[in-house]
Design an enzyme around this catalytic site. Structure first.
Site, PDB file in Angstrom:
ATOM      1  N   SER A  17     -21.097  -7.320  32.631  1.00  0.00           N
ATOM      2  CA  SER A  17     -20.538  -8.138  33.715  1.00  0.00           C
ATOM      3  C   SER A  17     -19.236  -8.782  33.283  1.00  0.00           C
ATOM      4  O   SER A  17     -19.042  -9.098  32.102  1.00  0.00           O
ATOM      5  CB  SER A  17     -21.543  -9.230  34.093  1.00  0.00           C
ATOM      6  OG  SER A  17     -20.942 -10.209  34.919  1.00  0.00           O
ATOM      7  N   TYR A  28     -26.755 -16.166  32.406  1.00  0.00           N
ATOM      8  CA  TYR A  28     -26.564 -14.786  32.881  1.00  0.00           C
ATOM      9  C   TYR A  28     -25.509 -14.090  32.023  1.00  0.00           C
ATOM     10  O   TYR A  28     -25.723 -12.969  31.544  1.00  0.00           O
ATOM     11  CB  TYR A  28     -26.130 -14.798  34.352  1.00  0.00           C
ATOM     12  CG  TYR A  28     -25.716 -13.437  34.869  1.00  0.00           C
ATOM     13  CD1 TYR A  28     -26.651 -12.417  35.021  1.00  0.00           C
ATOM     14  CD2 TYR A  28     -24.386 -13.162  35.194  1.00  0.00           C
ATOM     15  CE1 TYR A  28     -26.280 -11.163  35.486  1.00  0.00           C
ATOM     16  CE2 TYR A  28     -24.007 -11.911  35.665  1.00  0.00           C
ATOM     17  CZ  TYR A  28     -24.950 -10.923  35.803  1.00  0.00           C
ATOM     18  OH  TYR A  28     -24.570  -9.674  36.255  1.00  0.00           O
TER      19      TYR A  28
END
Length: 346
Positions: free
Chosen positions: A136, A161
């Site tokens: 990501s 995350y």
């Protein structure tokens, strides 16, 4: 080399097949005659009806096999590898969302760390030609230097995350080094499009509008120093993945592992993105759409800017994402109005 040619004799395992990117990738592979094994736990992080809709669209393909299961369950993963012996694995299953990770950290450790470890172990015991996995843009944290390059230091994540995605890259590198698993990590930059994720801003803004609620904009109302995002349309993401699948890192490298940014390389101010979405919905509905806007402070874990350098990806596979936000958001707006049966005139 022809990067567009897929080897249809291979079996492709796609985790997160009921998810946004997973569905589009599985469909693309199936359309070209590939055998696809999909795994997904179909959790309720967002509206499961969307996930079921995606799976319904994959059902007619004869070469699609769906396994309802969780990658954090090692037996599920090992059994799938043992049964189907995939040649290429694309790990897109993950607990997504920056803000949700602040409230529910356990879900991220379970899926993104334990789940990914199970995938790596399966690739170790049932060798594959290529493992492609989702990282990501969040790994860049609050880096101020733009555009973000794969060689930038990414040791300061600002959300759990992001920390799990950075961990995935480290774990994959280690397994590649120790067990010679050819692996490619992809740092996705704000993916959007039809059948997308309701937890993403563009989707949430649209839902708020039709519910008669103001949209929440987390930029303090600061238009001069507005948030920038590198919005990347789903078709561009899928084409990038598709070109990489049968082009793994070479064995000659010390660890056959690499990481690429995959983004539009054309960041937009959040307010520009919102104004474009208003125009696209106006065209879809045949009536002027203006959002009622509520400005709030930036949320913990959010970053001020995302901006991908895609030079390495372009050099590796001759591809650069190219869909403009005008084109991409119009397709989303048209789909949304049809799917949710809003008043619609093309």
């Amino acid at each position: 080399m022809n990067y567009n040619t897929l080897d249809t004799s291979k079996t492709y395992l796609v985790t997160g097949a009921a998810g946004f990117i997973g569905y589009y990738l599985a469909r693309t592979l199936l359309e070209q005659g590939c055998r696809v094994i999909g795994i997904d736990n179909v959790n309720d992080y967002y509206d499961v009806n969307l996930k079921h809709s995606r799976l319904e669209l994959l059902k007619p393909y004869e070469k699609f096999t769906f396994i309802k299961g969780d990658i954090s369950d090692k037996d599920t993963v090992i059994t799938a590898f043992e049964t189907y012996r995939p040649h290429v694995v694309v790990n897109l299953a993950a607990q997504a969302g920056v803000r949700y990770s602040i409230e529910n950290p356990d879900a991220y450790i379970q899926s993104n760390i334990i789940g990914f470890h199970n995938i790596l172990e399966a690739c170790r015991h049932f060798p594959v030609d290529h493992l492609v996995y989702a990282s990501s843009s969040s790994v860049y944290g609050a880096n101020r230097k733009v555009p973000f390059e794969e060689t930038d230091i990414v040791d300061n994540p600002v959300s759990l995350y992001a920390a799990t995605k950075k961990s995935n890259e480290l774990m994959a590198h280690t397994y590649s080094h120790l067990y010679k698993i050819p692996a490619t990590g992809l740092r996705f930059f704000t993916v959007y499009g039809p059948l997308g994720r309701p937890d993403m801003a563009y989707f949430g803004f649209t839902q708020s509008y039709f519910s008669g609620k103001p949209i929440k904009i987390f930029n303090n109302g600061d238009f001069e120093n507005d948030l920038y995002r590198d919005f990347t349309y789903i078709d561009d993401i899928v084409e990038g993945i598709e070109r990489l699948l049968n082009n793994p890192p070479t064995d000659e490298e010390k660890a056959p592992h690499r990481v690429f940014n995959i983004g539009n390389s054309s960041p937009e101010k959040l307010m520009t993105f919102i104004e474009t979405l208003e125009r696209c919905l106006s065209l879809s509905l045949g009536t002027k759409v203006v959002f009622d806007k509520s400005f709030e402070p930036i949320k913990p874990g959010d970053v001020p800017a995302t901006y991908a350098s895609t030079d390495l990806l372009e050099k590796a596979i001759g591809f650069k994402p190219k869909t403009s936000i005008e084109e991409g958001l119009q397709r989303f707006a048209n789909w949304y109005c049809e799917y949710y049966q809003m008043s619609f005139s093309k």
